[in-house]
Scaffold this motif. Structure first.
Motif, mmCIF file in Angstrom:
data_model
loop_
_atom_site.group_PDB
_atom_site.id
_atom_site.type_symbol
_atom_site.label_atom_id
_atom_site.label_comp_id
_atom_site.label_asym_id
_atom_site.label_seq_id
_atom_site.Cartn_x
_atom_site.Cartn_y
_atom_site.Cartn_z
ATOM 1 N N TRP A 58 -7.103 -1.025 -16.794
ATOM 2 C CA TRP A 58 -6.723 -2.221 -16.027
ATOM 3 C C TRP A 58 -5.263 -2.150 -15.665
ATOM 4 O O TRP A 58 -4.436 -1.811 -16.506
ATOM 5 C CB TRP A 58 -6.981 -3.506 -16.837
ATOM 6 C CG TRP A 58 -8.362 -3.665 -17.339
ATOM 7 C CD1 TRP A 58 -8.759 -3.768 -18.646
ATOM 8 C CD2 TRP A 58 -9.560 -3.757 -16.563
ATOM 9 N NE1 TRP A 58 -10.119 -3.908 -18.719
ATOM 10 C CE2 TRP A 58 -10.633 -3.902 -17.459
ATOM 11 C CE3 TRP A 58 -9.831 -3.725 -15.192
ATOM 12 C CZ2 TRP A 58 -11.955 -4.015 -17.035
ATOM 13 C CZ3 TRP A 58 -11.148 -3.835 -14.766
ATOM 14 C CH2 TRP A 58 -12.182 -3.979 -15.686
ATOM 15 N N CYS A 59 -4.941 -2.479 -14.428
ATOM 16 C CA CYS A 59 -3.541 -2.597 -14.011
ATOM 17 C C CYS A 59 -2.878 -3.644 -14.910
ATOM 18 O O CYS A 59 -3.411 -4.736 -15.089
ATOM 19 C CB CYS A 59 -3.476 -3.034 -12.551
ATOM 20 S SG CYS A 59 -1.809 -3.456 -12.001
ATOM 21 N N ARG A 60 -1.713 -3.311 -15.471
ATOM 22 C CA ARG A 60 -1.129 -4.254 -16.428
ATOM 23 C C ARG A 60 -0.534 -5.483 -15.740
ATOM 24 O O ARG A 60 -0.216 -6.465 -16.388
ATOM 25 C CB ARG A 60 -0.107 -3.567 -17.328
ATOM 26 C CG ARG A 60 1.180 -3.177 -16.661
ATOM 27 C CD ARG A 60 2.149 -2.577 -17.674
ATOM 28 N NE ARG A 60 3.128 -1.737 -17.014
ATOM 29 C CZ ARG A 60 4.190 -2.222 -16.357
ATOM 30 N NH1 ARG A 60 4.389 -3.520 -16.305
ATOM 31 N NH2 ARG A 60 5.029 -1.394 -15.764
ATOM 32 N N ARG A 61 -0.369 -5.423 -14.412
ATOM 33 C CA ARG A 61 0.141 -6.595 -13.712
ATOM 34 C C ARG A 61 -0.991 -7.469 -13.154
ATOM 35 O O ARG A 61 -1.027 -8.667 -13.402
ATOM 36 C CB ARG A 61 1.057 -6.180 -12.571
ATOM 37 C CG ARG A 61 1.660 -7.373 -11.842
ATOM 38 C CD ARG A 61 2.398 -6.955 -10.592
ATOM 39 N NE ARG A 61 3.705 -6.409 -10.909
ATOM 40 C CZ ARG A 61 4.359 -5.565 -10.102
ATOM 41 N NH1 ARG A 61 3.815 -5.188 -8.969
ATOM 42 N NH2 ARG A 61 5.548 -5.112 -10.439
ATOM 43 N N CYS A 62 -1.925 -6.859 -12.418
ATOM 44 C CA CYS A 62 -2.894 -7.695 -11.689
ATOM 45 C C CYS A 62 -4.325 -7.582 -12.228
ATOM 46 O O CYS A 62 -5.202 -8.299 -11.789
ATOM 47 C CB CYS A 62 -2.864 -7.363 -10.200
ATOM 48 S SG CYS A 62 -3.699 -5.823 -9.778
ATOM 49 N N PHE A 63 -4.573 -6.652 -13.170
ATOM 50 C CA PHE A 63 -5.886 -6.482 -13.808
ATOM 51 C C PHE A 63 -6.969 -5.985 -12.872
ATOM 52 O O PHE A 63 -8.165 -6.127 -13.131
ATOM 53 C CB PHE A 63 -6.309 -7.760 -14.562
ATOM 54 C CG PHE A 63 -5.299 -8.105 -15.610
ATOM 55 C CD1 PHE A 63 -5.309 -7.444 -16.819
ATOM 56 C CD2 PHE A 63 -4.285 -9.011 -15.357
ATOM 57 C CE1 PHE A 63 -4.332 -7.696 -17.767
ATOM 58 C CE2 PHE A 63 -3.304 -9.266 -16.303
ATOM 59 C CZ PHE A 63 -3.335 -8.615 -17.512
ATOM 60 N N LEU A 70 0.029 0.779 -13.252
ATOM 61 C CA LEU A 70 -0.051 -0.165 -12.145
ATOM 62 C C LEU A 70 -1.027 0.366 -11.104
ATOM 63 O O LEU A 70 -1.100 1.575 -10.864
ATOM 64 C CB LEU A 70 1.326 -0.364 -11.509
ATOM 65 C CG LEU A 70 2.378 -1.098 -12.349
ATOM 66 C CD1 LEU A 70 3.726 -1.067 -11.651
ATOM 67 C CD2 LEU A 70 1.960 -2.540 -12.619
ATOM 68 N N CYS A 71 -1.765 -0.539 -10.462
ATOM 69 C CA CYS A 71 -2.738 -0.119 -9.447
ATOM 70 C C CYS A 71 -2.022 0.203 -8.139
ATOM 71 O O CYS A 71 -0.825 -0.077 -7.971
ATOM 72 C CB CYS A 71 -3.778 -1.208 -9.240
ATOM 73 S SG CYS A 71 -3.175 -2.630 -8.328
ATOM 74 N N SER A 72 -2.744 0.741 -7.179
ATOM 75 C CA SER A 72 -2.131 1.178 -5.923
ATOM 76 C C SER A 72 -1.531 -0.004 -5.148
ATOM 77 O O SER A 72 -0.527 0.159 -4.459
ATOM 78 C CB SER A 72 -3.166 1.911 -5.074
ATOM 79 O OG SER A 72 -4.294 1.093 -4.877
ATOM 80 N N PHE A 73 -2.110 -1.198 -5.276
ATOM 81 C CA PHE A 73 -1.577 -2.361 -4.548
ATOM 82 C C PHE A 73 -0.257 -2.816 -5.163
ATOM 83 O O PHE A 73 0.673 -3.183 -4.456
ATOM 84 C CB PHE A 73 -2.589 -3.510 -4.548
ATOM 85 C CG PHE A 73 -3.887 -3.131 -3.910
ATOM 86 C CD1 PHE A 73 -3.968 -2.955 -2.536
ATOM 87 C CD2 PHE A 73 -5.021 -2.910 -4.672
ATOM 88 C CE1 PHE A 73 -5.166 -2.577 -1.940
ATOM 89 C CE2 PHE A 73 -6.216 -2.536 -4.096
ATOM 90 C CZ PHE A 73 -6.289 -2.364 -2.723
ATOM 91 N N CYS A 74 -0.185 -2.796 -6.489
ATOM 92 C CA CYS A 74 1.050 -3.214 -7.157
ATOM 93 C C CYS A 74 2.160 -2.188 -6.938
ATOM 94 O O CYS A 74 3.338 -2.521 -6.968
ATOM 95 C CB CYS A 74 0.801 -3.419 -8.648
ATOM 96 S SG CYS A 74 -0.136 -4.919 -8.983
ATOM 97 N N LEU A 75 1.791 -0.928 -6.717
ATOM 98 C CA LEU A 75 2.793 0.117 -6.517
ATOM 99 C C LEU A 75 3.297 0.166 -5.082
ATOM 100 O O LEU A 75 4.333 0.756 -4.810
ATOM 101 C CB LEU A 75 2.193 1.483 -6.874
ATOM 102 C CG LEU A 75 2.067 1.795 -8.365
ATOM 103 C CD1 LEU A 75 1.301 3.098 -8.556
ATOM 104 C CD2 LEU A 75 3.430 1.882 -9.026
#
Ligand SMILES: [Zn+2]
Length: 202
Positions: A58-63, A70-75
Motif C-alpha cells: 500500500w502507498c504509505r500516503r494514499c493507500f 509511494l504510488c505513481s500518483f503520489c510520486l
C-alpha cells in the motif's frame, strides 16, 4: 465430512472457492483445468500470485496499491497536490483516470462504512485522510465513494468530519447509475459527474 478428492486437490478447490465470485462449481472447474494444464502454465499463474503479493504494497500516503513506498500518483509532481479525490478502492482510481478529467491526487479508504458487514469508520483510512489534510495543504476533497447506500453513508460521515475544516468538500454529481460501483461507470458519465461535482452544504 470426507472428500472424494485427494487432499491436494481438495485444498486447491477450497482455496479457489475463497476467491470473490467463485462458487463451489467454478472452483472445481478451475481446479481441474489447472490439473490438466501444462506444468509451465500452472506455474506461471502460481508465480504471478506470489510475485504480485511480494512486490505490491500500500502507498504509505494514499493507500493505493504501489510497488514502492509511494504510488505513481503520489510520486508525480505534475499532479495537483491541493486536490484530493477520495475513493473506496484502488480500482476506482483506474475508473477516474480513464475520464482524463482529474489531475489531482487520491486517497483510498479501502472500503466503505457498512454496519451489516461490521465495518465502521475506524476500519477505514479516515484518520490518515485527516492527517493529510492537516499536513499537505489540501484545499479541496472530492468524495467519490460509490453511488450506493454504503458509499453515500461514507460520504455523509466524511462530510460531517470535514465540515469544521477550512476546505472545499465536494461530491460527484448525480447521474451515475445508482447502486452501481464507480469502477463500472463509463468514462463519459463519470467525467461529467466529476466536472459537475457540487459543494456540500456547510
Ligand atoms: Zn499514493
Amino acid at each position: 465430512m470426507s472428500s472424494p478428492y485427494a487432499a491436494p486437490v481438495q485444498a486447491l478447490i477450497d482455496e479457489l472457492g475463497r476467491l470473490p465470485g467463485v462458487g463451489p462449481k467454478s472452483a472445481q472447474r478451475i481446479a481441474f483445468y489447472l490439473l490438466q494444464a501444462a506444468p509451465e502454465d500452472a506455474n506461471r499463474l502460481a508465480r504471478a500470485v506470489v510475485e504480485a503479493k511480494e512486490r505490491i504494497t500500500w502507498c504509505r500516503r494514499c493507500f493505493n496499491i504501489s510497488e514502492g513506498e509511494l504510488c505513481s500518483f503520489c510520486l508525480d509532481d505534475r499532479r495537483d497536490a491541493t486536490l484530493v479525490c477520495v475513493v473506496q478502492d484502488p480500482r476506482d482510481i483506474v475508473a477516474i483516470e480513464r475520464t482524463r478529467e482529474f489531475r489531482g491526487r487520491y486517497h483510498v479508504l479501502q472500503g466503505a462504512i457498512s454496519p451489516i458487514h461490521g465495518i465502521g469508520p475506524e476500519q477505514l483510512r479516515i484518520g490518515e485522510l485527516l492527517r493529510r489534510i492537516r499536513e499537505e495543504g489540501i484545499t479541496e476533497v472530492i468524495l467519490a465513494t460509490n453511488p450506493d447506500i454504503e458509499g453515500d453513508a461514507t460520504a455523509m460521515y466524511l462530510a460531517e468530519r470535514l465540515r469544521p475544516l477550512e476546505l472545499r468538500v465536494t461530491r460527484l454529481a448525480s447521474g451515475l447509475p445508482v447502486g452501481g460501483d464507480l469502477e463500472y461507470a463509463d468514462e463519459v458519465t463519470l467525467g461529467r459527474a466529476l466536472e459537475g461535482r457540487r459543494e456540500l452544504d456547510r
